[in-house]
Write a protein that holds these residues in place. Sequence first.
Motif, PDB file in Angstrom:
ATOM      1  N   LYS A  73      -3.740  54.617  31.358  1.00 36.53           N
ATOM      2  CA  LYS A  73      -4.802  55.553  31.449  1.00 36.53           C
ATOM      3  C   LYS A  73      -5.801  55.110  30.358  1.00 36.53           C
ATOM      4  CE  LYS A  73      -3.645  59.440  33.586  1.00 36.53           C
ATOM      5  NZ  LYS A  73      -3.449  60.784  34.246  1.00 36.53           N
ATOM      6  N   ASN A  74      -5.089  55.430  29.222  1.00 38.55           N
ATOM      7  CA  ASN A  74      -6.178  55.257  27.989  1.00 38.55           C
ATOM      8  C   ASN A  74      -6.493  54.014  27.723  1.00 38.55           C
ATOM      9  OD1 ASN A  74      -5.686  58.107  27.443  1.00 38.55           O
ATOM     10  ND2 ASN A  74      -3.817  57.533  25.992  1.00 38.55           N
ATOM     11  N   ILE A  75      -5.568  53.096  28.257  1.00 39.12           N
ATOM     12  CA  ILE A  75      -6.318  51.542  28.093  1.00 39.12           C
ATOM     13  C   ILE A  75      -7.259  51.249  29.271  1.00 39.12           C
ATOM     14  CG2 ILE A  75      -5.673  49.158  28.197  1.00 39.12           C
ATOM     15  CD1 ILE A  75      -3.213  49.851  26.943  1.00 39.12           C
ATOM     16  N   PHE A  76      -6.936  51.678  30.141  1.00 37.43           N
ATOM     17  CA  PHE A  76      -8.121  51.624  31.268  1.00 37.43           C
ATOM     18  C   PHE A  76      -9.385  52.181  31.039  1.00 37.43           C
ATOM     19  CE2 PHE A  76     -10.228  53.837  34.913  1.00 37.43           C
ATOM     20  CZ  PHE A  76     -10.554  52.762  35.692  1.00 37.43           C
ATOM     21  N   ALA A  77      -9.380  53.341  30.393  1.00 42.41           N
ATOM     22  CA  ALA A  77     -10.535  54.107  30.326  1.00 42.41           C
ATOM     23  C   ALA A  77     -11.268  53.380  28.950  1.00 42.41           C
ATOM     24  CB  ALA A  77     -10.088  55.719  29.893  1.00 42.41           C
ATOM     25  N   SER A  78     -10.774  52.950  28.166  1.00 40.91           N
ATOM     26  CA  SER A  78     -11.468  52.408  26.952  1.00 40.91           C
ATOM     27  C   SER A  78     -11.616  50.881  27.138  1.00 40.91           C
ATOM     28  CB  SER A  78     -10.528  52.476  25.873  1.00 40.91           C
ATOM     29  OG  SER A  78      -9.174  52.133  25.806  1.00 40.91           O
ATOM     30  N   LYS A  79     -10.776  50.157  27.205  1.00 42.96           N
ATOM     31  CA  LYS A  79     -10.949  48.622  27.431  1.00 42.96           C
ATOM     32  C   LYS A  79     -11.576  48.282  28.687  1.00 42.96           C
ATOM     33  CE  LYS A  79      -8.342  44.145  27.451  1.00 42.96           C
ATOM     34  NZ  LYS A  79      -9.681  43.476  26.860  1.00 42.96           N
ATOM     35  N   MET A  80     -10.851  48.698  29.840  1.00 40.99           N
ATOM     36  CA  MET A  80     -11.195  48.201  31.212  1.00 40.99           C
ATOM     37  C   MET A  80     -12.531  48.737  31.498  1.00 40.99           C
ATOM     38  SD  MET A  80      -7.972  48.131  33.691  1.00 40.99           S
ATOM     39  CE  MET A  80      -8.838  47.544  34.972  1.00 40.99           C
ATOM     40  N   VAL A  81     -12.836  49.939  31.133  1.00 38.85           N
ATOM     41  CA  VAL A  81     -14.171  50.415  31.267  1.00 38.85           C
ATOM     42  C   VAL A  81     -15.376  49.484  30.565  1.00 38.85           C
ATOM     43  CG1 VAL A  81     -16.018  52.473  30.949  1.00 38.85           C
ATOM     44  CG2 VAL A  81     -13.498  52.723  31.995  1.00 38.85           C
ATOM     45  N   ASN A  82     -15.108  49.429  29.099  1.00 32.15           N
ATOM     46  CA  ASN A  82     -16.001  48.628  28.231  1.00 32.15           C
ATOM     47  C   ASN A  82     -16.106  47.282  28.928  1.00 32.15           C
ATOM     48  OD1 ASN A  82     -17.538  48.586  25.833  1.00 32.15           O
ATOM     49  ND2 ASN A  82     -16.132  47.119  25.138  1.00 32.15           N
ATOM     50  N   ASP A  83     -14.996  46.498  29.066  1.00 34.60           N
ATOM     51  CA  ASP A  83     -15.187  45.315  29.651  1.00 34.60           C
ATOM     52  C   ASP A  83     -16.136  44.883  30.744  1.00 34.60           C
ATOM     53  OD1 ASP A  83     -13.456  44.597  27.623  1.00 34.60           O
ATOM     54  OD2 ASP A  83     -11.837  44.073  28.780  1.00 34.60           O
ATOM     55  N   SER A 124     -10.062  60.718  29.557  1.00 33.60           N
ATOM     56  CA  SER A 124     -11.409  61.151  30.103  1.00 33.60           C
ATOM     57  C   SER A 124     -12.515  61.048  28.897  1.00 33.60           C
ATOM     58  CB  SER A 124     -11.377  62.499  30.628  1.00 33.60           C
ATOM     59  OG  SER A 124     -10.900  62.431  32.030  1.00 33.60           O
ATOM     60  N   VAL A 125     -11.644  61.448  27.808  1.00 33.58           N
ATOM     61  CA  VAL A 125     -12.818  61.637  26.600  1.00 33.58           C
ATOM     62  C   VAL A 125     -13.214  59.935  26.382  1.00 33.58           C
ATOM     63  CG1 VAL A 125     -12.576  61.679  23.920  1.00 33.58           C
ATOM     64  CG2 VAL A 125     -11.926  63.308  25.577  1.00 33.58           C
ATOM     65  N   PHE A 126     -12.222  59.082  26.151  1.00 36.42           N
ATOM     66  CA  PHE A 126     -12.820  57.684  25.914  1.00 36.42           C
ATOM     67  C   PHE A 126     -13.740  57.266  27.174  1.00 36.42           C
ATOM     68  CE2 PHE A 126      -9.653  57.661  22.599  1.00 36.42           C
ATOM     69  CZ  PHE A 126     -10.340  56.949  21.728  1.00 36.42           C
ATOM     70  N   TYR A 127     -13.538  57.440  28.270  1.00 39.28           N
ATOM     71  CA  TYR A 127     -14.305  56.985  29.449  1.00 39.28           C
ATOM     72  C   TYR A 127     -15.808  57.505  29.313  1.00 39.28           C
ATOM     73  CZ  TYR A 127     -16.573  57.753  33.954  1.00 39.28           C
ATOM     74  OH  TYR A 127     -17.324  57.753  35.107  1.00 39.28           O
ATOM     75  N   LYS A 128     -15.516  58.897  29.009  1.00 35.23           N
ATOM     76  CA  LYS A 128     -17.112  59.473  29.141  1.00 35.23           C
ATOM     77  C   LYS A 128     -17.908  59.210  27.904  1.00 35.23           C
ATOM     78  CE  LYS A 128     -16.164  63.326  32.186  1.00 35.23           C
ATOM     79  NZ  LYS A 128     -16.075  64.917  32.490  1.00 35.23           N
ATOM     80  N   ILE A 410     -10.177  54.979  41.300  1.00 35.22           N
ATOM     81  CA  ILE A 410     -10.737  54.673  39.945  1.00 35.22           C
ATOM     82  C   ILE A 410     -11.258  53.311  39.509  1.00 35.22           C
ATOM     83  CG2 ILE A 410      -9.462  56.708  39.059  1.00 35.22           C
ATOM     84  CD1 ILE A 410      -7.811  54.819  37.386  1.00 35.22           C
ATOM     85  N   GLY A 411     -10.975  52.590  40.257  1.00 33.87           N
ATOM     86  CA  GLY A 411     -11.522  51.265  40.251  1.00 33.87           C
ATOM     87  C   GLY A 411     -10.712  50.176  39.541  1.00 33.87           C
ATOM     88  N   ALA A 412      -9.368  50.213  39.516  1.00 38.44           N
ATOM     89  CA  ALA A 412      -8.387  49.523  38.764  1.00 38.44           C
ATOM     90  C   ALA A 412      -8.068  48.538  39.686  1.00 38.44           C
ATOM     91  CB  ALA A 412      -7.567  50.277  38.379  1.00 38.44           C
ATOM     92  N   THR A 413      -7.655  48.834  40.872  1.00 38.51           N
ATOM     93  CA  THR A 413      -7.020  47.667  42.034  1.00 38.51           C
ATOM     94  C   THR A 413      -8.078  47.166  42.868  1.00 38.51           C
ATOM     95  OG1 THR A 413      -6.300  49.523  43.107  1.00 38.51           O
ATOM     96  CG2 THR A 413      -4.672  48.540  41.547  1.00 38.51           C
ATOM     97  N   VAL A 414      -9.406  47.841  42.789  1.00 38.14           N
ATOM     98  CA  VAL A 414     -10.428  47.306  43.793  1.00 38.14           C
ATOM     99  C   VAL A 414     -11.574  47.163  43.085  1.00 38.14           C
ATOM    100  CG1 VAL A 414      -9.605  48.641  45.812  1.00 38.14           C
ATOM    101  CG2 VAL A 414     -11.336  49.675  44.284  1.00 38.14           C
ATOM    102  N   ASN A 415     -12.710  46.250  43.461  1.00 39.37           N
ATOM    103  CA  ASN A 415     -13.819  46.173  42.740  1.00 39.37           C
ATOM    104  C   ASN A 415     -14.998  47.319  42.851  1.00 39.37           C
ATOM    105  OD1 ASN A 415     -13.055  43.681  41.646  1.00 39.37           O
ATOM    106  ND2 ASN A 415     -13.580  42.607  43.510  1.00 39.37           N
ATOM    107  N   LEU A 416     -14.521  48.566  42.463  1.00 39.30           N
ATOM    108  CA  LEU A 416     -15.353  49.539  42.308  1.00 39.30           C
ATOM    109  C   LEU A 416     -15.666  49.670  41.033  1.00 39.30           C
ATOM    110  CD1 LEU A 416     -14.042  52.121  45.001  1.00 39.30           C
ATOM    111  CD2 LEU A 416     -16.018  50.788  45.385  1.00 39.30           C
ATOM    112  N   LEU A 420     -13.529  57.626  35.762  1.00 39.07           N
ATOM    113  CA  LEU A 420     -12.560  58.723  35.864  1.00 39.07           C
ATOM    114  C   LEU A 420     -13.238  59.981  36.374  1.00 39.07           C
ATOM    115  CD1 LEU A 420     -10.023  58.487  32.887  1.00 39.07           C
ATOM    116  CD2 LEU A 420      -9.653  57.956  35.330  1.00 39.07           C
ATOM    117  N   THR A 421     -14.656  59.812  36.734  1.00 38.03           N
ATOM    118  CA  THR A 421     -15.557  60.694  37.314  1.00 38.03           C
ATOM    119  C   THR A 421     -16.048  60.178  38.743  1.00 38.03           C
ATOM    120  OG1 THR A 421     -16.389  61.663  35.293  1.00 38.03           O
ATOM    121  CG2 THR A 421     -17.807  62.099  37.491  1.00 38.03           C
TER     122      THR A 421
END
Length: 490
Positions: A73-83, A124-128, A410-416, A420-421
């Motif tokens: 979740k931490n990697i998703f909220a930082s790397k995947m969100v930013n990418d 949530s902190v990294f995502y927001k 949360i958009g990890a396995t589909v193209n949404l 995390l909000t």
Amino acid sequence: MNLRDRDLVSIQEVRDLIVAAKKAQLIYKKYNQKEIDKVCQAVADAGVTNSKKLAIMANEETGFGNVDDKVIKNIFASKMVNDRYKGTKTIGVINNDYKNKVIDIAEPVGVIAGLIPSTNPTSSVFYKAIISLKAGNSIIFSPHPNAKNSILEAVSIIRKALEKTGAPVNLVSSMETLTIGATKELMSNKDTKLILATGGTKMVRAAYSSGTPALGVGPGNGPAFIDKSANITKTINQIVDSKTFDNGTICASEQSVLVDETIVPRVKKAFNDANCYFMSKEECLKVSKYIMRSNGTMNPLIVGKTAHKIAELAQIEIPINTKILIAEDDLDNIDVNNPFSREKLAPILTFYVVKNETQAIDTANRLLRVEGAGHTAMIHSENKNVIEKYGESVLASRILVNSPGSLGGIGATVNLNPALTLGCGAIGGSSTSDNVSPLNLVDIRREAFGVRDLDDIKADIKGLDAATNVDVSKEFIESIVKQVLDEVRN
């Protein structure tokens, strides 16, 4: 320090944070897109580097979930969100519609208040932080008291990353003296321009009633329909993986399965083969007493716990390898007072039998009206018509097809949008139905070029007069045109 003094100290702390965040944002809003993207990359990199450390802290502090999944979740909220947003324009001109002669210009909203839940604290902190920074804003966090230390550590890591880039560190900050009065001040202060609220219903309602624009998310209660055409083995594996991910703490995870009556024996066998345990009525009764508290809110004793911890709490015996506790329930029992009809952020799943897709849709909507309207629903099917009918009819903002609920929502396995909000739309009492992204955190100003004159408008109205055989005087037309133009100017 007595309660009154503590409240006053915390409120002054928030006011000081807002002043500092506002100053930092006024500097930051002058950054160009390349400079902003560099800042976001630094924060994302810090999230990946510290993902395990923060996962351990969050797990130890809250007792929710498990370390391995919190790392993801931490990697998703930082790397995947930013990418996902690296190539997205969020500053200045973000779109130029040459054909219609309209230019879209993005403007940061300013200081954002970020309310952080205990279920997904560091992620949530990294995502927001990343979506706020990407949009040119600053953000101040209000941590959940039960996850304060891990949240403050995440904020500290982000501030160090900002410092290394030369960006103002007060772009990201957090309350440290936690009181209700301070959170109210953060949400209602005139210099707070937007609230990002993720958490319980009561907190989200407080955000919406603060007088400050808010993007809030309430509970989920996702129903998953297993159609007779579904690939059963694949479907059950996805549901089990989803419902056990971080011990069920993602609000988009499956809360119930609606199974076509023609495939019930095969579905049950697949669940059994996947080490899920169907509880007896007596065992369901024992477990049900620990799902909700007397005030109607979820019992934190079961949140993010393993099936074995919950069984131990309820004093029932289950096989050592059990992953999920399954409660078979009747459709007639769907009710707000029935814990198995509600959101359960734990590996507890309710099992319903339905006759067909029509009854599945009705059941899904009944469950969503009990709780979670506008949030998330799932369908597992290979029938295009059934999938389309379900999507058109179910009261959810995101309908996931042949995907696990937790990571799909949360958009990890589909193209949404990775998020995390997760907005629930008007039906869920939310101001958006989006997976919230940086573009939800900017104001769009539009520069529109003239494409028609007053004479053109008069000609259009005269044409309407001729087509409808209505006798409209020249004076009437001019008065209407003047009224329209006056309204536009004002």
